[in-house]
Scaffold this active site. Structure first.
Site, PDB file in Angstrom:
ATOM      1  N   CYS A   2      41.394  77.802 100.905  1.00 24.78           N
ATOM      2  CA  CYS A   2      41.157  79.130 101.740  1.00 24.78           C
ATOM      3  C   CYS A   2      42.220  78.833 102.917  1.00 24.78           C
ATOM      4  O   CYS A   2      41.886  77.511 103.503  1.00 24.78           O
ATOM      5  CB  CYS A   2      39.955  79.039 101.913  1.00 24.78           C
ATOM      6  SG  CYS A   2      38.730  79.781 100.698  1.00 24.78           S
ATOM      7  N   ARG A  27      48.407  75.767 100.565  1.00 19.49           N
ATOM      8  CA  ARG A  27      46.753  75.322 100.681  1.00 19.49           C
ATOM      9  C   ARG A  27      46.211  75.489  99.293  1.00 19.49           C
ATOM     10  O   ARG A  27      45.058  74.857  98.887  1.00 19.49           O
ATOM     11  CB  ARG A  27      45.875  75.887 101.702  1.00 19.49           C
ATOM     12  CG  ARG A  27      46.254  75.309 103.121  1.00 19.49           C
ATOM     13  CD  ARG A  27      45.696  76.057 104.142  1.00 19.49           C
ATOM     14  NE  ARG A  27      44.266  75.743 104.290  1.00 19.49           N
ATOM     15  CZ  ARG A  27      43.694  74.802 104.801  1.00 19.49           C
ATOM     16  NH1 ARG A  27      44.515  74.122 105.554  1.00 19.49           N
ATOM     17  NH2 ARG A  27      42.677  74.613 105.007  1.00 19.49           N
ATOM     18  N   TRP A  75      40.597  80.791  97.882  1.00 25.75           N
ATOM     19  CA  TRP A  75      40.368  79.707  96.593  1.00 25.75           C
ATOM     20  C   TRP A  75      39.016  80.090  96.365  1.00 25.75           C
ATOM     21  O   TRP A  75      38.182  79.776  96.745  1.00 25.75           O
ATOM     22  CB  TRP A  75      40.628  78.604  97.043  1.00 25.75           C
ATOM     23  CG  TRP A  75      40.944  77.486  96.036  1.00 25.75           C
ATOM     24  CD1 TRP A  75      42.121  77.296  95.278  1.00 25.75           C
ATOM     25  CD2 TRP A  75      39.968  76.804  95.437  1.00 25.75           C
ATOM     26  NE1 TRP A  75      41.922  76.305  94.289  1.00 25.75           N
ATOM     27  CE2 TRP A  75      40.449  75.961  94.472  1.00 25.75           C
ATOM     28  CE3 TRP A  75      38.536  76.604  95.616  1.00 25.75           C
ATOM     29  CZ2 TRP A  75      39.766  75.098  93.620  1.00 25.75           C
ATOM     30  CZ3 TRP A  75      37.800  75.664  94.844  1.00 25.75           C
ATOM     31  CH2 TRP A  75      38.609  74.935  93.691  1.00 25.75           C
ATOM     32  N   ASN A 101      36.281  80.344 105.381  1.00 30.43           N
ATOM     33  CA  ASN A 101      36.659  79.353 104.591  1.00 30.43           C
ATOM     34  C   ASN A 101      35.221  78.552 104.726  1.00 30.43           C
ATOM     35  O   ASN A 101      35.061  78.081 105.639  1.00 30.43           O
ATOM     36  CB  ASN A 101      37.783  78.519 105.157  1.00 30.43           C
ATOM     37  CG  ASN A 101      37.946  77.212 104.381  1.00 30.43           C
ATOM     38  OD1 ASN A 101      37.722  77.096 103.297  1.00 30.43           O
ATOM     39  ND2 ASN A 101      38.955  76.390 105.060  1.00 30.43           N
ATOM     40  N   GLY A 102      34.928  77.946 103.322  1.00 29.38           N
ATOM     41  CA  GLY A 102      33.701  76.991 103.644  1.00 29.38           C
ATOM     42  C   GLY A 102      32.727  77.605 102.578  1.00 29.38           C
ATOM     43  O   GLY A 102      32.951  78.512 101.603  1.00 29.38           O
ATOM     44  N   GLU A 485      48.031  57.323  89.171  1.00 32.89           N
ATOM     45  CA  GLU A 485      48.726  58.179  90.010  1.00 32.89           C
ATOM     46  C   GLU A 485      49.968  58.977  89.193  1.00 32.89           C
ATOM     47  O   GLU A 485      50.010  59.979  89.107  1.00 32.89           O
ATOM     48  CB  GLU A 485      49.392  57.543  91.153  1.00 32.89           C
ATOM     49  CG  GLU A 485      50.491  58.011  91.953  1.00 32.89           C
ATOM     50  CD  GLU A 485      50.169  59.497  92.670  1.00 32.89           C
ATOM     51  OE1 GLU A 485      48.892  59.899  92.545  1.00 32.89           O
ATOM     52  OE2 GLU A 485      51.049  60.247  93.132  1.00 32.89           O
ATOM     53  N   LYS A 489      49.575  62.744  88.515  1.00 29.91           N
ATOM     54  CA  LYS A 489      50.820  63.755  88.974  1.00 29.91           C
ATOM     55  C   LYS A 489      51.238  64.568  87.714  1.00 29.91           C
ATOM     56  O   LYS A 489      51.527  65.762  87.932  1.00 29.91           O
ATOM     57  CB  LYS A 489      52.072  63.112  89.495  1.00 29.91           C
ATOM     58  CG  LYS A 489      52.729  63.036  90.614  1.00 29.91           C
ATOM     59  CD  LYS A 489      52.076  63.029  91.924  1.00 29.91           C
ATOM     60  CE  LYS A 489      50.339  63.414  92.416  1.00 29.91           C
ATOM     61  NZ  LYS A 489      50.245  62.943  93.583  1.00 29.91           N
ATOM     62  N   GLU A 492      48.455  67.097  86.995  1.00 27.49           N
ATOM     63  CA  GLU A 492      48.487  68.266  88.060  1.00 27.49           C
ATOM     64  C   GLU A 492      49.425  69.429  88.052  1.00 27.49           C
ATOM     65  O   GLU A 492      49.020  70.435  88.277  1.00 27.49           O
ATOM     66  CB  GLU A 492      48.560  67.130  89.312  1.00 27.49           C
ATOM     67  CG  GLU A 492      47.583  67.450  90.470  1.00 27.49           C
ATOM     68  CD  GLU A 492      47.922  66.639  91.601  1.00 27.49           C
ATOM     69  OE1 GLU A 492      47.730  67.325  92.698  1.00 27.49           O
ATOM     70  OE2 GLU A 492      48.625  65.704  91.423  1.00 27.49           O
ATOM     71  N   HIS A 508      40.422  48.028  74.469  1.00 28.06           N
ATOM     72  CA  HIS A 508      38.931  48.298  74.392  1.00 28.06           C
ATOM     73  C   HIS A 508      38.879  49.612  74.315  1.00 28.06           C
ATOM     74  O   HIS A 508      37.780  50.349  74.619  1.00 28.06           O
ATOM     75  CB  HIS A 508      38.273  47.958  75.739  1.00 28.06           C
ATOM     76  CG  HIS A 508      38.323  46.608  75.983  1.00 28.06           C
ATOM     77  ND1 HIS A 508      37.688  45.462  75.442  1.00 28.06           N
ATOM     78  CD2 HIS A 508      39.444  45.706  76.859  1.00 28.06           C
ATOM     79  CE1 HIS A 508      38.012  44.372  75.850  1.00 28.06           C
ATOM     80  NE2 HIS A 508      38.882  44.483  76.601  1.00 28.06           N
ATOM     81  N   LYS A 607      45.444  72.326  98.332  1.00 28.80           N
ATOM     82  CA  LYS A 607      46.315  71.109  99.042  1.00 28.80           C
ATOM     83  C   LYS A 607      45.082  70.252  99.753  1.00 28.80           C
ATOM     84  O   LYS A 607      45.130  69.299  99.874  1.00 28.80           O
ATOM     85  CB  LYS A 607      47.300  71.912 100.137  1.00 28.80           C
ATOM     86  CG  LYS A 607      48.065  70.600 100.784  1.00 28.80           C
ATOM     87  CD  LYS A 607      48.885  69.659  99.872  1.00 28.80           C
ATOM     88  CE  LYS A 607      49.523  68.419 100.711  1.00 28.80           C
ATOM     89  NZ  LYS A 607      49.914  67.481  99.528  1.00 28.80           N
TER      90      LYS A 607
HETATM   91  O1  M6R Z   1      44.210  65.510 102.070  1.00 26.44           O
HETATM   92  P1  M6R Z   1      43.616  64.240 101.387  1.00 26.44           P
HETATM   93  O2  M6R Z   1      44.700  63.227 101.029  1.00 26.44           O
HETATM   94  O3  M6R Z   1      42.318  63.866 101.696  1.00 26.44           O
HETATM   95  O4  M6R Z   1      43.396  65.034  99.685  1.00 26.44           O
HETATM   96  C1  M6R Z   1      42.841  64.122  98.546  1.00 26.44           C
HETATM   97  C2  M6R Z   1      43.171  64.805  97.360  1.00 26.44           C
HETATM   98  O5  M6R Z   1      42.748  65.811  97.449  1.00 26.44           O
HETATM   99  C3  M6R Z   1      44.540  64.798  96.974  1.00 26.44           C
HETATM  100  O6  M6R Z   1      45.223  63.496  97.176  1.00 26.44           O
HETATM  101  C4  M6R Z   1      45.017  65.349  95.602  1.00 26.44           C
HETATM  102  O7  M6R Z   1      44.361  64.612  94.695  1.00 26.44           O
HETATM  103  C5  M6R Z   1      46.469  65.419  95.488  1.00 26.44           C
HETATM  104  N1  M6R Z   1      46.333  66.999  94.780  1.00 26.44           N
HETATM  105  C6  M6R Z   1      47.018  64.838  94.547  1.00 26.44           C
HETATM  106  O8  M6R Z   1      48.314  64.829  94.395  1.00 26.44           O
END
Ligand code: M6R
Length: 612
Positions: A2, A27, A75, A101-102, A485, A489, A492, A508, A607
């Site tokens: 949002c 965002r 969102w 937003n919230g 990571e 990625k 995502e 395991h 974001k």
């Molecule tokens: O703004 P932040 O670093 O606190 O955000 C944490 C996660 O939401 C953020 O790292 C998310 O996992 C990303 N989309 C990863 O690429």
């Protein structure tokens, strides 16, 4: 998650709101809308999908000479992304419009009470109760500001709100509680409210950060800031330093690629001016005031979410290895709800790019409630986490617009190395070791640029592997979180199944999945656990699995084991993640692009995750 933009002034609010919404697109959102009030007349438009859909429905040239306006990217949380659920929402008499937003936690109770009083609701959202509640107080004779205040005392939850009301058409009221909201001001009668400063950079650099339970009343002639309970407050005006180019693609096809190519610079910006070679330590201005307390801590909990959590996992190893201080990383979403044991002489460190992640913020509140020293590693200056902690270190990585975090991840790693070095030098880390780390850290940007030169090769690899729908990422020790990571990625932005695993755990369970259609990405750099990684690769090959390895330059042997190899330069083992992650970021980027996805705005993701 949002985005909110509000305007009060004498210019046409339409292009200002649309421009602001475009800046907030990163965002994450699935519908958008605006409501403008000029001379008691409302112009409202909403759309599902991208801002372009909204733009198609309105005319920029619509001649609106000033007024107040609110815009919103939604969102979806309560109710699907439909036109009816899109913000702004209005009261029964159409006089009050609200963007939010919230999450309003007690909205069901309030909605039932309002329905009993005759209010009609159109949407499934929690937000819609707000304009009706304000309307209810207005009907009792309270003015706009007082009605908002009374409504706020009824609702429970998190909110950043912008509200307009045709009974007082020159006013825009903005209210904050836990969700991000700031005010932008100019010297020529333009006033703004926004979820973050990127939305305002073309209009002003003069910003006022609202704290929780504060509200701002803006109109074309000035602004007032008060607490929700009505106490007027004088707030400091901060001047933003961000450059306009930092929020442009600058010739790159996507922000994500631009930001991956900015990774070396992100490391430079994190370490510049912070290395004291002759003392083999780091100079960290943000924690200078608490350095004595830090010299006494015997435990550091690191808390974060997503990619920042993975940086924290590496941080845990770094802090233990370099300083001997025991350390543990915890998901903020878990830490906030369990009953964490906080011992004397311990500290909690929140790591966050946005500084607004709801769970990370809540974990800090919990730690503070238990009298723990709170620290932050935050990228966004003035964000809630930055303001909530006792002390902290900024990343200085500049705005990160791509939803997938890339450059800030390496920046977080760099700052964690500096912090571990600092704690280490306060304790038993030798001067020689400290100097060695500083020397090597300073050489990383150059080595990262060498890796970036291999982008065409990595693109070729992404093409070769793009036909697969399942991946296993493996790593050990410092590179185990890098395996997580790399997998995060890929899933995502490409929506393929990718699992990160500690290579030692492979036998395991995950080994059962291996076959010729289930490739593995193995981080097998020449370090203390290389032989172990080599055995893992052998085991995968023995089961006809394909292996793409990330290895250290000069390791010829690995070409006989793995199907494909991407080489990285040699560095100290604790610093390796900054190099090993780079090819994995590029691999995920090219993979996502080859699959035809909008890698900057992956589906369902936001974001800044400002609700839990
Ligand atoms: O703004 P932040 O670093 O606190 O955000 C944490 C996660 O939401 C953020 O790292 C998310 O996992 C990303 N989309 C990863 O690429």
């Amino acid at each position: 998650m949002c985005g909110i933009i509000g305007y009060a002034g004498n210019k046409n609010p339409m292009p200002i709101l649309i421009g602001g919404l475009k800046r907030l697109e990163y965002r994450g959102y699935d519908s958008a809308g605006i409501a403008i009030l000029n001379a008691k007349k409302f112009y409202v438009q909403k759309s599902v999908g991208k801002i372009e859909q909204l733009v198609k429905k309105i005319s920029y040239r619509q001649n609106i000479e000033g007024g107040v306006g609110i815009g919103h990217t939604r969102w979806a949380t309560h109710g699907k992304p439909t036109l009816t659920n899109a913000h702004p929402h209005n009261s029964c008499d159409n006089k009050i419009w609200v963007a939010h937003n919230g999450i309003i936690e007690n909205y069901k109770d309030i909605k039932n009470q309002l329905i009993a009083k005759g209010h009609k609701f159109k949407s499934e959202t929690d937000t819609e109760v707000i304009p009706h509640l304000i309307e209810e107080y207005s009907k009792k004779g309270f003015d706009f500001k007082k009605s908002v205040r009374l409504a706020m005392s009824d609702i429970k939850g998190t909110y950043a709100l912008t509200i307009i009301n045709s009974d007082e058409p020159d006013k825009l009221i903005a209210v904050k509680n836990s969700s991000p909201l700031l005010i932008g001001i100019t010297k020529n009668g333009q006033y703004f409210a926004a979820s973050d400063a990127t939305a305002l950079l073309t209009h002003t650099r003069e910003i006022i950060y609202l704290n929780d339970k504060e509200m701002a009343v803006l109109n074309g002639t000035g602004y007032q800031i008060e607490t929700i309970s009505g106490q007027s407050i004088n707030k400091k005006i901060e001047v933003l330093k961000e450059k306009e180019e930092s929020i442009q693609k600058s010739g790159f096809p996507h922000f994500m690629l631009k930001e991956i190519f900015e990774e070396p610079e992100a490391v430079e910006n994190a370490i510049n001016g912070r290395l004291i070679y002759k003392e083999g330590t780091a100079k960290l201005g943000g924690i200078e005031t608490i350095k004595n307390e830090l010299s006494k801590i015997n435990h550091l909990t690191i808390t974060a979410c997503g990619t920042a959590y993975l940086a924290g996992q590496i941080g845990e190893y770094l802090v233990e290895e370099l300083s001997g201080v025991s350390s543990k990383v915890e998901y903020a979403s878990e830490f906030r709800y369990k009953n964490p044991v906080i011992k004397n002489n311990s500290a909690i460190l929140a790591v966050s790019q946005s500084g607004e992640t709801a769970d990370t913020l809540a974990a800090l509140y919990e730690a503070e409630r238990k009298n723990c020293l709170t620290l932050g590693i935050v990228n966004v200056v003035g964000s809630s986490i930055a303001r909530q902690t006792h002390a902290g270190i900024y990343n200085h990585a500049g705005p990160e617009i791509g939803v997938a975090s890339t450059k800030v991840f390496v920046s977080q790693l760099s700052v964690l190395i500096l912090l571990a070095l600092f704690l280490g030098r306060q304790r038993n880390l030798s001067l020689t070791e400290g100097k060695k780390i500083i020397m090597e850290l300073s050489s990383l940007p150059k080595k990262m640029r060498q890796i970036l030169k291999q982008a065409p090769l990595i693109k070729k690899m992404a093409r070769k592997y793009s036909k697969f729908d399942n991946f296993l990422y493996l790593g050990r020790k410092y590179n185990m979180p890098i395996a997580y990571e790399g997998a995060l990625k890929l899933k995502e932005i490409s929506y393929v199944h990718a699992e990160g695993y500690g290579a030692g755990e492979m036998k395991h369970g995950p080994i059962a999945m291996i076959n010729k259609n289930f490739p593995s990405v193995a981080i097998a750099t020449t370090n203390s656990v290389y032989e172990k990684m080599e055995s893992n690769i052998e085991e995968i090959k023995a089961r006809n699995g394909r292996v793409l390895a990330i290895a250290t330059k000069g390791n010829k042997k690995i070409t006989k084991l793995a199907d494909d190899v991407i080489y990285i330069p040699k560095t100290l083992e604790p610093l390796e993640p900054i190099l090993t992650v780079l090819p994995l970021h590029l691999f995920a980027y090219y993979f996502g692009v080859l699959r035809g996805f909008d890698v900057d705005k992956p589906r369902n993701l936001a974001k800044s995750v400002t609700v839990e």
